[in-house]
Design a protein around this motif. Structure first.
Motif, PDB file in Angstrom:
ATOM      1  N   GLU A 207       1.689  -8.147   0.761  1.00  0.00           N
ATOM      2  CA  GLU A 207       2.590  -8.293   1.901  1.00  0.00           C
ATOM      3  C   GLU A 207       3.321  -7.001   2.248  1.00  0.00           C
ATOM      4  O   GLU A 207       3.829  -6.849   3.357  1.00  0.00           O
ATOM      5  N   CYS A 208       3.358  -6.044   1.316  1.00  0.00           N
ATOM      6  CA  CYS A 208       4.010  -4.755   1.579  1.00  0.00           C
ATOM      7  C   CYS A 208       3.003  -3.638   1.866  1.00  0.00           C
ATOM      8  O   CYS A 208       3.370  -2.462   1.897  1.00  0.00           O
ATOM      9  N   ALA A 209       1.732  -3.980   2.058  1.00  0.00           N
ATOM     10  CA  ALA A 209       0.695  -2.972   2.283  1.00  0.00           C
ATOM     11  C   ALA A 209       0.997  -2.151   3.537  1.00  0.00           C
ATOM     12  O   ALA A 209       1.501  -2.671   4.534  1.00  0.00           O
ATOM     13  N   GLN A 210       0.698  -0.855   3.453  1.00  0.00           N
ATOM     14  CA  GLN A 210       0.947   0.069   4.552  1.00  0.00           C
ATOM     15  C   GLN A 210      -0.153   1.123   4.568  1.00  0.00           C
ATOM     16  O   GLN A 210      -0.818   1.352   3.556  1.00  0.00           O
ATOM     17  N   LEU A 211      -0.308   1.774   5.716  1.00  0.00           N
ATOM     18  CA  LEU A 211      -1.079   3.005   5.755  1.00  0.00           C
ATOM     19  C   LEU A 211      -0.094   4.135   5.488  1.00  0.00           C
ATOM     20  O   LEU A 211       0.870   4.316   6.231  1.00  0.00           O
ATOM     21  N   ALA A 212      -0.315   4.873   4.404  1.00  0.00           N
ATOM     22  CA  ALA A 212       0.637   5.901   3.985  1.00  0.00           C
ATOM     23  C   ALA A 212      -0.073   6.883   3.062  1.00  0.00           C
ATOM     24  O   ALA A 212      -1.162   6.599   2.556  1.00  0.00           O
ATOM     25  N   PRO A 213       0.530   8.050   2.824  1.00  0.00           N
ATOM     26  CA  PRO A 213      -0.043   8.988   1.854  1.00  0.00           C
ATOM     27  C   PRO A 213      -0.043   8.389   0.447  1.00  0.00           C
ATOM     28  O   PRO A 213       0.794   7.541   0.126  1.00  0.00           O
ATOM     29  N   ILE A 214      -0.953   8.856  -0.398  1.00  0.00           N
ATOM     30  CA  ILE A 214      -1.027   8.339  -1.766  1.00  0.00           C
ATOM     31  C   ILE A 214       0.284   8.577  -2.509  1.00  0.00           C
ATOM     32  O   ILE A 214       0.647   7.798  -3.408  1.00  0.00           O
ATOM     33  N   GLU A 215       1.011   9.616  -2.115  1.00  0.00           N
ATOM     34  CA  GLU A 215       2.282   9.924  -2.778  1.00  0.00           C
ATOM     35  C   GLU A 215       3.273   8.774  -2.666  1.00  0.00           C
ATOM     36  O   GLU A 215       4.096   8.570  -3.558  1.00  0.00           O
ATOM     37  N   PHE A 216       3.194   8.008  -1.569  1.00  0.00           N
ATOM     38  CA  PHE A 216       4.111   6.880  -1.405  1.00  0.00           C
ATOM     39  C   PHE A 216       3.841   5.796  -2.448  1.00  0.00           C
ATOM     40  O   PHE A 216       4.767   5.277  -3.078  1.00  0.00           O
ATOM     41  N   ASP A 217       2.564   5.431  -2.644  1.00  0.00           N
ATOM     42  CA  ASP A 217       2.246   4.383  -3.613  1.00  0.00           C
ATOM     43  C   ASP A 217       2.638   4.808  -5.021  1.00  0.00           C
ATOM     44  O   ASP A 217       3.123   3.992  -5.818  1.00  0.00           O
ATOM     45  N   ILE A 218       2.407   6.077  -5.356  1.00  0.00           N
ATOM     46  CA  ILE A 218       2.794   6.572  -6.678  1.00  0.00           C
ATOM     47  C   ILE A 218       4.311   6.479  -6.841  1.00  0.00           C
ATOM     48  O   ILE A 218       4.817   6.027  -7.879  1.00  0.00           O
ATOM     49  N   ALA A 219       5.038   6.901  -5.808  1.00  0.00           N
ATOM     50  CA  ALA A 219       6.503   6.883  -5.866  1.00  0.00           C
ATOM     51  C   ALA A 219       7.044   5.458  -5.965  1.00  0.00           C
ATOM     52  O   ALA A 219       7.947   5.185  -6.764  1.00  0.00           O
ATOM     53  N   MET A 220       6.504   4.551  -5.160  1.00  0.00           N
ATOM     54  CA  MET A 220       6.975   3.172  -5.204  1.00  0.00           C
ATOM     55  C   MET A 220       6.639   2.519  -6.539  1.00  0.00           C
ATOM     56  O   MET A 220       7.431   1.721  -7.071  1.00  0.00           O
ATOM     57  N   PHE A 221       5.495   2.862  -7.108  1.00  0.00           N
ATOM     58  CA  PHE A 221       5.120   2.355  -8.430  1.00  0.00           C
ATOM     59  C   PHE A 221       6.165   2.761  -9.468  1.00  0.00           C
ATOM     60  O   PHE A 221       6.606   1.947 -10.290  1.00  0.00           O
ATOM     61  N   ILE A 222       6.593   4.020  -9.422  1.00  0.00           N
ATOM     62  CA  ILE A 222       7.614   4.513 -10.352  1.00  0.00           C
ATOM     63  C   ILE A 222       8.943   3.796 -10.112  1.00  0.00           C
ATOM     64  O   ILE A 222       9.612   3.350 -11.051  1.00  0.00           O
ATOM     65  N   ALA A 223       9.309   3.656  -8.835  1.00  0.00           N
ATOM     66  CA  ALA A 223      10.608   3.073  -8.491  1.00  0.00           C
ATOM     67  C   ALA A 223      10.689   1.592  -8.837  1.00  0.00           C
ATOM     68  O   ALA A 223      11.630   1.142  -9.507  1.00  0.00           O
ATOM     69  N   VAL A 224       9.720   0.826  -8.382  1.00  0.00           N
ATOM     70  CA  VAL A 224       9.816  -0.628  -8.500  1.00  0.00           C
ATOM     71  C   VAL A 224       9.676  -1.097  -9.950  1.00  0.00           C
ATOM     72  O   VAL A 224      10.152  -2.180 -10.308  1.00  0.00           O
ATOM     73  N   ASN A 225       9.048  -0.278 -10.803  1.00  0.00           N
ATOM     74  CA  ASN A 225       8.923  -0.633 -12.211  1.00  0.00           C
ATOM     75  C   ASN A 225       9.994   0.011 -13.086  1.00  0.00           C
ATOM     76  O   ASN A 225       9.937  -0.077 -14.310  1.00  0.00           O
ATOM     77  N   ASN A 226      10.963   0.676 -12.429  1.00  0.00           N
ATOM     78  CA  ASN A 226      12.063   1.319 -13.149  1.00  0.00           C
ATOM     79  C   ASN A 226      11.570   2.270 -14.239  1.00  0.00           C
ATOM     80  O   ASN A 226      12.101   2.308 -15.357  1.00  0.00           O
ATOM     81  N   ILE A 227      10.511   3.020 -13.898  1.00  0.00           N
ATOM     82  CA  ILE A 227       9.979   4.012 -14.830  1.00  0.00           C
ATOM     83  C   ILE A 227      10.888   5.238 -14.797  1.00  0.00           C
ATOM     84  O   ILE A 227      11.314   5.680 -13.733  1.00  0.00           O
ATOM     85  N   ALA A 228      11.178   5.789 -15.950  1.00  0.00           N
ATOM     86  CA  ALA A 228      12.064   6.952 -16.036  1.00  0.00           C
ATOM     87  C   ALA A 228      11.533   8.082 -15.163  1.00  0.00           C
ATOM     88  O   ALA A 228      10.334   8.374 -15.171  1.00  0.00           O
ATOM     89  N   VAL A 229      12.424   8.705 -14.417  1.00  0.00           N
ATOM     90  CA  VAL A 229      12.003   9.735 -13.467  1.00  0.00           C
ATOM     91  C   VAL A 229      11.385  10.944 -14.164  1.00  0.00           C
ATOM     92  O   VAL A 229      10.623  11.696 -13.544  1.00  0.00           O
ATOM     93  N   ASP A 230      11.680  11.140 -15.452  1.00  0.00           N
ATOM     94  CA  ASP A 230      11.080  12.275 -16.152  1.00  0.00           C
ATOM     95  C   ASP A 230       9.606  12.031 -16.474  1.00  0.00           C
ATOM     96  O   ASP A 230       8.915  12.919 -17.009  1.00  0.00           O
ATOM     97  N   LYS A 231       9.095  10.831 -16.139  1.00  0.00           N
ATOM     98  CA  LYS A 231       7.678  10.517 -16.317  1.00  0.00           C
ATOM     99  C   LYS A 231       6.857  10.852 -15.077  1.00  0.00           C
ATOM    100  O   LYS A 231       5.646  10.644 -15.060  1.00  0.00           O
ATOM    101  N   LEU A 232       7.502  11.373 -14.041  1.00  0.00           N
ATOM    102  CA  LEU A 232       6.842  11.594 -12.760  1.00  0.00           C
ATOM    103  C   LEU A 232       5.609  12.490 -12.897  1.00  0.00           C
ATOM    104  O   LEU A 232       4.521  12.138 -12.441  1.00  0.00           O
ATOM    105  N   ASP A 233       5.751  13.636 -13.536  1.00  0.00           N
ATOM    106  CA  ASP A 233       4.621  14.564 -13.692  1.00  0.00           C
ATOM    107  C   ASP A 233       3.501  13.934 -14.515  1.00  0.00           C
ATOM    108  O   ASP A 233       2.315  14.118 -14.215  1.00  0.00           O
ATOM    109  N   GLU A 234       3.880  13.200 -15.537  1.00  0.00           N
ATOM    110  CA  GLU A 234       2.887  12.543 -16.390  1.00  0.00           C
ATOM    111  C   GLU A 234       2.048  11.546 -15.584  1.00  0.00           C
ATOM    112  O   GLU A 234       0.823  11.509 -15.711  1.00  0.00           O
ATOM    113  N   ILE A 235       2.703  10.768 -14.749  1.00  0.00           N
ATOM    114  CA  ILE A 235       2.000   9.762 -13.954  1.00  0.00           C
ATOM    115  C   ILE A 235       1.103  10.424 -12.909  1.00  0.00           C
ATOM    116  O   ILE A 235      -0.044   9.994 -12.686  1.00  0.00           O
TER     117      ILE A 235
END
Length: 319
Positions: A207-235
Motif C-alpha cells: 500500500e506504500c509502494a512508490q516509484l522512487a530511487p533505490i535510496e528511498f527504499d534503503i532509507a525507509m527500511f532503516i527508519a521503519v525498522n529502527n536500525i541504528a543509523v551507524d549501520k547505514l554504510d553496512e546496509i
C-alpha cells in the motif's frame, strides 16, 4: 475480536471461496484488517483494502507474485485482495529474543528489496490499471499534517520548513547522481516479510509502494525498522553486493532517512486517538518517539540545520 456481520457477509459472498469452513480475523498489522479463510480445498489470506491504495496494492502484488517475491494472487476487487495463505510467521517475530535477530532478518529484507528494484519498468508502467505515483516527500508530509488535527499552527509551520530543507537537499543529490526511479515497496518493515516452512521468504503489503530511487527504499527500511543509523554504510554495502550494477548515493540515503523518519513519526501521531484502546495509543506514541529521536540524532550527527522534533512535538506525545 469477533467479526462484524457486514464483513463476514461480504467475505462469504466472494466468488473465489467454495465451501467455507472457518474465517478468522488476524490481529497483525497496524493499518489494515486481514483474515484467514479456510475452505474445503484451500486456505486463503484475505486483506481488506484501503480505497485510495487498492489498485496500486493489487497491481504490485500481482507483479511481485509473478517473480515469486509475493504470495500468488487468487482474487481481487476494489475492496479485497485474496492470496495463497503462507503457513508462517512474520520475520519480525521469527527471531524474537535472539541476539542474532538483526543478522538473520536483514539479509532477507535486502534480498527481497533488491529483487523488487530489478523489475523492468516495462513490467509496470504499461499496465492500464496501475496507479503508481512518483514519490513526493513534500506532498506526503502535507497530507500527514492534514491528518494530525492535534498539531498547532507553529508545529505545522516548523515541520513544513524542515520538509523544505530536506526536499531541496534530496532534489540536489538526485541531480548530482542522476538517479532513476524504480518500483519501491516503501515499507519493508520486518512484519511485511514472512517465511514459509521451507524457509522461503515473501514480501507483502504494497500500500506504500512508490516509484522512487533505490535510496528511498534503503532509507525507509532503516527508519521503519529502527536500525541504528551507524549501520547505514553496512546496509548500503550489503545491498550493493546483491546488485553490483546499481550505484547508491550515501548522502541521498541520509536525506531520505530524515524524510522517512519524519513521515513515519507523523503517521504514528495521526493514529493516536481516544477512539482506540489505550494500549494501542501507547504503542503508537512509543513508535513515534523512536522515529523522532532518531531524526534528531541523525540531524545532529550530520550537522543538519533542522529543528529538534522531540522538543517541538513533546506536547503531542502525551501518552
Amino acid at each position: 475480536m469477533p467479526l462484524r456481520t457486514s464483513e463476514l457477509t461480504a467475505l462469504q459472498a466472494l466468488p473465489c471461496f467454495n465451501g467455507i469452513l472457518d474465517i478468522t480475523l488476524l490481529s497483525e498489522g497496524l493499518s489494515h484488517t486481514c483474515y484467514k479463510v479456510v475452505t474445503i480445498n484451500q486456505t486463503f489470506f484475505v486483506k481488506k483494502l484501503h480505497t485510495a491504495t487498492a489498485n496500486k496494492e493489487v497491481f504490485c502484488s500481482i507483479i511481485s507474485a509473478k517473480l515469486k517475491l509475493s504470495p500468488i494472487v487468487i482474487y481481487h476487487d476494489d475492496m479485497w485482495l485474496v492470496t495463497d495463505f503462507i503457513d508462517s510467521i512474520a520475520v519480525a517475530n521469527n527471531y524474537a529474543n535472539s541476539s542474532a535477530h538483526y543478522n538473520n532478518k536483514k539479509p532477507l529484507a535486502l534480498s527481497l528489496m533488491s529483487q523488487l528494484h530489478q523489475i523492468k519498468p516495462i513490467e509496470y508502467i504499461s499496465e492500464k490499471f496501475n496507479n503508481l505515483t512518483i514519490l513526493d516527500i513534500a506532498a506526503t508530509v502535507e497530507d500527514l499534517l492534514a491528518c494530525n488535527n492535534a498539531l498547532t499552527t507553529q508545529q505545522r509551520t516548523i515541520i513544513g520548513e524542515a520538509t523544505q530543507i530536506i526536499d531541496a537537499s534530496i532534489a540536489s543529490q538526485k541531480s548530482l547522481s542522476g538517479t532513476i526511479d524504480v518500483l519501491c515497496h516503501g515499507d519493508i518493515n520486518y512484519s511485511n516479510i514472512i517465511t514459509d516452512i521451507q524457509g522461503n521468504s515473501w514480501l507483502i503489503d504494497f500500500e506504500c509502494a512508490q516509484l522512487a530511487p533505490i535510496e528511498f527504499d534503503i532509507a525507509m527500511f532503516i527508519a521503519v525498522n529502527n536500525i541504528a543509523v551507524d549501520k547505514l554504510d553496512e546496509i548500503i554495502n550489503e545491498y550493493l553486493k546483491l546488485v553490483p550494477k546499481h550505484n547508491v548515493n550515501t548522502s541521498l540515503v541520509l536525506w531520505y532517512a530524515l524524510a522517512s523518519l519524519l513521515i513515519n513519526a507523523l503517521w504514528y501521531l495521526s493514529q493516536i486517538s481516544d477512539l482506540i484502546p489505550s494500549a494501542l495509543q501507547i504503542k503508537f506514541t512509543v513508535l513515534a518517539k523512536q522515529q523522532i529521536s532518531t531524526f534528531d540524532q541523525l540531524s545532529i550527527q550530520n550537522s543538519i540545520n533542522t529543528p529538534s522534533l522531540l522538543s517541538l512535538l513533546r506536547t503531542s506525545l502525551k501518552h
